[in-house]
Design a protein around this motif. Structure first.
Motif, PDB file in Angstrom:
ATOM      1  N   PRO A  36      -2.261  26.469 -21.029  1.00 14.50           N
ATOM      2  CA  PRO A  36      -0.830  26.148 -21.162  1.00 14.50           C
ATOM      3  C   PRO A  36      -0.066  26.458 -19.875  1.00 14.50           C
ATOM      4  CG  PRO A  36      -1.617  27.313 -23.105  1.00 14.50           C
ATOM      5  CD  PRO A  36      -2.726  27.370 -22.098  1.00 14.50           C
ATOM      6  N   LYS A  37       0.846  25.545 -19.542  1.00 21.35           N
ATOM      7  CA  LYS A  37       1.613  25.680 -18.303  1.00 21.35           C
ATOM      8  C   LYS A  37       3.077  25.386 -18.596  1.00 21.35           C
ATOM      9  CE  LYS A  37       1.921  23.831 -13.587  1.00 21.35           C
ATOM     10  NZ  LYS A  37       1.354  22.853 -12.642  1.00 21.35           N
ATOM     11  N   LEU A  38       3.948  26.227 -18.105  1.00 21.04           N
ATOM     12  CA  LEU A  38       5.382  26.038 -18.301  1.00 21.04           C
ATOM     13  C   LEU A  38       5.914  25.071 -17.247  1.00 21.04           C
ATOM     14  CD1 LEU A  38       7.796  27.073 -20.045  1.00 21.04           C
ATOM     15  CD2 LEU A  38       8.219  28.737 -18.214  1.00 21.04           C
ATOM     16  N   LEU A  39       6.591  24.023 -17.708  1.00 23.01           N
ATOM     17  CA  LEU A  39       7.188  23.059 -16.788  1.00 23.01           C
ATOM     18  C   LEU A  39       8.558  23.555 -16.323  1.00 23.01           C
ATOM     19  CD1 LEU A  39       6.284  19.678 -18.554  1.00 23.01           C
ATOM     20  CD2 LEU A  39       4.968  20.980 -16.872  1.00 23.01           C
ATOM     21  N   ALA A  40       9.167  22.804 -15.426  1.00 22.22           N
ATOM     22  CA  ALA A  40      10.504  23.170 -14.932  1.00 22.22           C
ATOM     23  C   ALA A  40      11.488  23.242 -16.099  1.00 22.22           C
ATOM     24  CB  ALA A  40      10.972  22.148 -13.901  1.00 22.22           C
ATOM     25  N   VAL A  41      12.479  24.088 -15.957  1.00 22.19           N
ATOM     26  CA  VAL A  41      13.412  24.336 -17.059  1.00 22.19           C
ATOM     27  C   VAL A  41      14.554  23.326 -17.019  1.00 22.19           C
ATOM     28  CG1 VAL A  41      14.948  26.011 -18.128  1.00 22.19           C
ATOM     29  CG2 VAL A  41      12.833  26.778 -17.021  1.00 22.19           C
ATOM     30  N   PRO A  42      14.749  22.519 -18.085  1.00 20.36           N
ATOM     31  CA  PRO A  42      15.864  21.564 -18.138  1.00 20.36           C
ATOM     32  C   PRO A  42      17.138  22.237 -18.670  1.00 20.36           C
ATOM     33  CG  PRO A  42      14.485  21.292 -20.062  1.00 20.36           C
ATOM     34  CD  PRO A  42      13.866  22.400 -19.253  1.00 20.36           C
ATOM     35  N   PRO A  43      18.247  21.508 -18.702  1.00 22.80           N
ATOM     36  CA  PRO A  43      19.464  22.079 -19.300  1.00 22.80           C
ATOM     37  C   PRO A  43      19.244  22.441 -20.765  1.00 22.80           C
ATOM     38  CG  PRO A  43      19.979  20.113 -18.041  1.00 22.80           C
ATOM     39  CD  PRO A  43      18.502  20.190 -18.100  1.00 22.80           C
ATOM     40  N   GLU A  44      20.046  23.358 -21.300  1.00 16.48           N
ATOM     41  CA  GLU A  44      19.852  23.842 -22.660  1.00 16.48           C
ATOM     42  C   GLU A  44      20.637  23.052 -23.693  1.00 16.48           C
ATOM     43  OE1 GLU A  44      20.517  28.009 -22.937  1.00 16.48           O
ATOM     44  OE2 GLU A  44      18.921  28.540 -21.515  1.00 16.48           O
ATOM     45  N   ASP A  45      21.258  21.939 -23.297  1.00 17.77           N
ATOM     46  CA  ASP A  45      21.989  21.119 -24.270  1.00 17.77           C
ATOM     47  C   ASP A  45      21.017  20.469 -25.255  1.00 17.77           C
ATOM     48  OD1 ASP A  45      24.246  21.812 -22.902  1.00 17.77           O
ATOM     49  OD2 ASP A  45      24.233  20.020 -21.628  1.00 17.77           O
ATOM     50  N   GLU A  46      21.574  19.891 -26.305  1.00 18.45           N
ATOM     51  CA  GLU A  46      20.751  19.286 -27.361  1.00 18.45           C
ATOM     52  C   GLU A  46      19.907  18.135 -26.804  1.00 18.45           C
ATOM     53  OE1 GLU A  46      21.249  16.803 -31.574  1.00 18.45           O
ATOM     54  OE2 GLU A  46      23.008  17.552 -30.493  1.00 18.45           O
ATOM     55  N   VAL A  47      18.647  18.110 -27.231  1.00 21.08           N
ATOM     56  CA  VAL A  47      17.738  17.021 -26.861  1.00 21.08           C
ATOM     57  C   VAL A  47      17.772  15.982 -27.981  1.00 21.08           C
ATOM     58  CG1 VAL A  47      15.350  16.381 -26.353  1.00 21.08           C
ATOM     59  CG2 VAL A  47      16.260  18.562 -25.516  1.00 21.08           C
ATOM     60  N   HIS A  48      18.270  14.765 -27.676  1.00 22.91           N
ATOM     61  CA  HIS A  48      18.367  13.712 -28.696  1.00 22.91           C
ATOM     62  C   HIS A  48      17.019  13.036 -28.928  1.00 22.91           C
ATOM     63  CE1 HIS A  48      22.683  14.199 -28.474  1.00 22.91           C
ATOM     64  NE2 HIS A  48      22.660  13.971 -27.159  1.00 22.91           N
ATOM     65  N   ALA A  49      16.240  12.880 -27.896  1.00 28.56           N
ATOM     66  CA  ALA A  49      14.932  12.236 -27.992  1.00 28.56           C
ATOM     67  C   ALA A  49      14.133  12.604 -26.742  1.00 28.56           C
ATOM     68  CB  ALA A  49      15.081  10.721 -28.099  1.00 28.56           C
ATOM     69  N   TRP A  50      12.821  12.468 -26.831  1.00 25.21           N
ATOM     70  CA  TRP A  50      12.014  12.760 -25.657  1.00 25.21           C
ATOM     71  C   TRP A  50      10.650  12.091 -25.769  1.00 25.21           C
ATOM     72  CZ3 TRP A  50       7.926  16.711 -25.287  1.00 25.21           C
ATOM     73  CH2 TRP A  50       7.613  17.295 -26.513  1.00 25.21           C
ATOM     74  N   ALA A  51       9.987  11.947 -24.619  1.00 33.69           N
ATOM     75  CA  ALA A  51       8.667  11.325 -24.542  1.00 33.69           C
ATOM     76  C   ALA A  51       7.966  11.859 -23.301  1.00 33.69           C
ATOM     77  CB  ALA A  51       8.782   9.804 -24.483  1.00 33.69           C
ATOM     78  N   VAL A  52       6.657  11.610 -23.230  1.00 33.72           N
ATOM     79  CA  VAL A  52       5.879  12.086 -22.079  1.00 33.72           C
ATOM     80  C   VAL A  52       5.197  10.911 -21.385  1.00 33.72           C
ATOM     81  CG1 VAL A  52       5.465  14.343 -23.105  1.00 33.72           C
ATOM     82  CG2 VAL A  52       3.804  12.516 -23.471  1.00 33.72           C
ATOM     83  N   ILE A  53       5.042  11.057 -20.077  1.00 31.01           N
ATOM     84  CA  ILE A  53       4.230  10.131 -19.289  1.00 31.01           C
ATOM     85  C   ILE A  53       2.971  10.889 -18.896  1.00 31.01           C
ATOM     86  CG2 ILE A  53       4.109   8.663 -17.246  1.00 31.01           C
ATOM     87  CD1 ILE A  53       7.140   8.586 -17.203  1.00 31.01           C
ATOM     88  N   PRO A  54       1.796  10.466 -19.374  1.00 29.52           N
ATOM     89  CA  PRO A  54       0.556  11.213 -19.095  1.00 29.52           C
ATOM     90  C   PRO A  54       0.279  11.325 -17.598  1.00 29.52           C
ATOM     91  CG  PRO A  54       0.197   9.602 -20.842  1.00 29.52           C
ATOM     92  CD  PRO A  54       1.553   9.310 -20.254  1.00 29.52           C
TER      93      PRO A  54
END
Length: 826
Positions: free
Chosen positions: A162-180
């Protein structure tokens, strides 16, 4: 037979088809809308888990228990995994059909064989405290979104780090997806987060705001090839942009008042929006198509299409492949279409078949290839046969045509039709099969316990079947209720003569089930000792493990066993195992000599090998630098041998006592004479005393230690010569006899360069011949004396030789001697 284009629908410039794979999939009582569904890639298994956020109809205490149900696409229950490990926040599959379950506290379980066996690890990075909200999966990894918007990525299931990615803003996340990672320039996973009115792109190093207008976005979906991104806005608009956010490809207005429950890509050319019972298919340039269903529908995306799951049916929606469109498109005049039509005429015995072939003669090779490819893309057996007939007819006309593609396609179609059967439930398309490979397809059959079909496919594909047999046997020993002896007999009989069988794997499965006796029996049939021994050690069958290692003749394996046994057994038990095993004892002894002297002492003591133990203490004494420590070691060595009646042991014991005495004397000499005697042998000590002028002390040592007379004379001679004490040597020469002979005195003194003194000993060498004494006189430079010796024995020849060696003053005397013999002859 229905037309192959009956289920085609035109979307923009292309066609899409919805193929019914199975019907009556799930029980009508199963409320599919209340379940979270995840589908394995390449037409694999489906995992269902009850959505904890929704209410359910109570159907008894049994159904109220939480579980993860694994089904085939045909609705056959493969496995039910009872679940009581907390709330599930992620459910996804890997490329090799491993089910990964992520809980709220960050625990990850990977079920690797569809039968409930799993490995487990934790995400860390505060997941247990912050809690996991949701997860997004791709075939080789996943990303978990925590409640504080932190992202934890696992890029490879096989070695989870497991690896921690960069920290985004803490506002609400409406949707999300990943690019492999496969589709990113950085080769690390990238995450798209819909936060506020825009999209953030997050990777391992930074969280970048892509400054997109018209947010917030309710859905984000990435195409299978990673090149395009679909965004669904709050006002019902669908945007399709490139994944680098540089170009807008198209848009579509859904006119829906409520956002869809799911947005997925259908291949790389179309986007699907799914509501409860309605699906919109959006193609290039905003073209769209709508499908309606009788019940709740779930979208399960794959590399070349989407599986549509309802209680009633399982369907596959995909873009019609180019080769299929080329053959079946209405009004098509392509060579492949004409060739297919020619076969139809041929079956009707119409002369038009020949006309069609002549019409496309120049393009016949391409037509054959297209028909072969189109056959692989078909799910309907009738049209598969028709297309292969067309290809076969076409290649029979050609003079030069390689049939490899045709044969490979026939092989692939037979395999795909076999696994698509509703009893198996693997609706793999041809493109998926090429990505999956035949080996992994066979493994999927094995995981479903479809052993007969797996073996037949392996034989057909000329693949090794040993792993299939081993898997069957492992399940047999786990689940069978027969007596253990009967199970062993059945397994051995079934596997007799099968190549590449690993009984160690089967035995380990038996041991894991608590059937130690059965495991031991099975291991007797394992031919490789290196596989037998580790499991026998794990089973606490220490003696058998050691015997197997010894029988193998592999010293490394024997060392491995001995090391493991020494670690876990008391020393007495370890030595008892070595009894009557001379090879093992010898290996322990050879190893301990260099690495563990204390173990070697205990071994000698246990075996009552007193002489070896005493010798070991003696060797330790020699390495000591403190005299008292040396003495203590020697005392222990002598004590070991004190009760022994063995003459050799008695001799050694006496030597150790004398060695103690010598060390004490040397310590005294070191103190008295301010010199270094400790560590020297007895002879060296005596020699040094004589050299340094302490003859009386040397004589006392000779007396105390009963040094043999010959040894004493030799030491005394060499000491005096080294000291150049010629007077003392001359006094010795006055004695009547020497235990070492007077020749030794002559040689040592002459070697020291004193010819005159050496000459004193020539006459005393009465045991030598006159010629030998003559040579000695010559070495002393006394030629006349040498001549006198020869005169005594009347050796004229010797005198003649001396004439050439004589100096000026001596030559006349030698001539005189020779002259005496000449006169006597006259």
């Amino acid at each position: 037979m229905s037309s192959p284009t009956a289920n085609w629908e035109k979307v923009g410039d292309g066609f899409y088809r919805k193929v019914k794979l199975y019907d009556a999939v799930f029980d009508e009582e199963l409320e599919l809308q209340n379940y979270v569904i995840a589908g394995a890639p390449y037409g694999g298994a489906i995992a269902l888990y009850r959505d904890e956020a929704k209410l359910h109809t109570f159907r008894g205490t049994q159904t109220a228990k939480s579980s993860i149900d694994i089904y085939s696409c045909a609705g056959k229950l493969i496995r039910r995994i009872n679940w009581d490990k907390g709330s599930i926040r992620g459910l996804g599959w890997s490329e090799d059909e491993r089910l990964y379950v992520v809980t709220e506290d960050g625990t990850v379980r990977g079920y690797y064989d569809l039968q409930g066996d799993f490995t487990q690890f934790s995400l860390g990075f505060g997941a247990a405290e912050r809690k996991v909200k949701t997860c997004r999966f791709w075939p080789s990894g996943f990303v978990a979104l925590l409640s504080n918007n932190h992202l934890v990525a696992v890029t490879y299931h096989g070695e989870p780090r497991p690896k921690l990615l960069a920290v985004p803003p803490e506002d609400e996340v409406h949707a999300w997806a990943v690019i492999p990672p496969t589709y990113t320039l950085s080769r690390s996973v990238e995450v798209l987060l819909a936060i506020g009115e825009t999209i953030y792109l997050v990777d391992s190093s930074e969280a970048e705001d892509r400054v997109l207008p018209n947010g917030p976005f309710k859905h984000i979906s990435v195409s299978p090839n990673g090149l395009y991104v679909t965004l669904y806005t709050e006002d019902g608009m669908v945007w399709v942009i490139t994944s680098d956010f540089q170009n807008k490809i198209g848009e579509y207005e859904s006119k829906a008042k409520t956002p869809p429950k799911d947005v997925q890509w259908c291949g790389n050319d179309a986007v699907m929006l799914a509501w409860e019972d309605e699906v919109h298919l959006i193609g290039p340039k905003g073209a769209s198509l709508r499908y309606y269903f009788d019940g709740w529908v779930h979208l399960l995306p794959d590399i070349d299409g989407v599986r549509l799951m309802t209680n009633d049916v399982c369907e596959f929606l995909q873009k019609v492949p180019d080769c299929t469109e080329d053959v079946f498109k209405l009004g098509s005049t392509s060579p492949a279409s004409v060739l297919l039509d020619a076969v139809d005429h041929l079956e009707k015995k119409s002369p038009k078949a020949d006309e069609n072939v002549r019409l496309i003669r120049s393009n016949l090779p391409d037509a054959v290839g297209t028909c072969v490819q189109a056959a692989g893309q078909e799910f309907d057996v009738h049209w598969q046969k028709q297309l292969l007939k067309a290809a076969s007819f076409g290649k029979s006309i050609l003079d030069l045509y390689s049939s490899d593609d045709f044969v490979d396609m026939c092989e692939a179609i037979r395999i795909l039709n076999a696994v698509r059967d509703y009893k198996i439930g693997l609706p793999t398309s041809y493109d998926q099969y090429r990505r999956l490979t035949s080996e992994r397809l066979v493994q999927r059959l094995v995981n479903r316990h479809e052993y007969l079909l797996a073996i037949r496919l392996s034989d057909y594909l000329r693949l090794p079947a040993n792993k299939i047999h081993v898997h069957w046997a492992s399940q047999k020993v786990r689940n069978s209720t027969q007596e253990e002896d009967a199970i062993c007999e059945t397994v051995v009989r079934k596997l007799d003569g099968k190549p590449g069988i690993s009984f160690e794997v089967i035995a380990r499965a038996a041991y894991d089930e608590g059937r130690s006796h059965l495991a031991t029996q099975l291991l007797n049939h394992e031919t490789r000792a290196g596989k037998q021994v580790p499991l026998l050690l794990a089973m606490e069958e220490d003696e058998i493990a050691l015997d197997k290692a010894l029988e193998s003749g592999d010293t490394d394996l024997v060392f491995f066993v001995l090391l493991q046994l020494k670690k876990k057994l008391p020393l007495a038990s370890f030595f008892r195992l070595l009894t009557n095993r001379p090879v093992a004892t010898a290996l322990v002894e050879s190893s301990a000599k260099d690495q563990d002297q204390e173990l070697l002492k205990d071994l000698y003591y246990q075996d009552d090998r007193r002489l070896d133990g005493a010798n070991l203490l003696f060797s330790e004494a020699l390495k000591q630098t403190v005299p008292q420590t040396k003495v203590d070691k020697l005392k222990l060595a002598a004590k070991l041998l004190s009760d022994s009646k063995d003459p050799t042991a008695t001799l050694y014991s006496r030597s150790y006592v004398e060695a103690q005495a010598l060390i004490r004397v040397q310590a005294s000499l070191d103190h008295d004479l301010d010199a270094h005697y400790t560590g020297l042998s007895l002879n060296e000590t005596i020699l040094r005393l004589i050299k340094t002028g302490y003859g009386k002390r040397a004589a006392k040592l000779q007396s105390d230690f009963k040094v043999p007379e010959k040894t004493w004379w030799w030491l005394r001679l060499r000491g005096l010569v080294a000291k150049r004490d010629w007077g003392e040597i001359e006094e010795v020469s006055k004695q009547r006899r020497s235990p070492i002979g007077w020749e030794a005195f002559f040689s040592e003194v002459l070697g020291a360069g004193n010819q005159k003194l050496a000459g004193l000993f020539v006459g005393k060498c009465t045991g030598l011949s006159a010629q030998e004494r003559s040579e000695m006189w010559v070495k002393c430079g006394m030629v006349v004396k040498a001549g006198e010796e020869l005169v005594k024995v009347k050796d004229v020849n010797g005198l003649e030789e001396l004439r050439g060696k004589a100096r000026a003053g001596e030559a006349a005397e030698i001539e005189r001697m020779i002259g005496q013999f000449t006169k006597s002859r006259r």
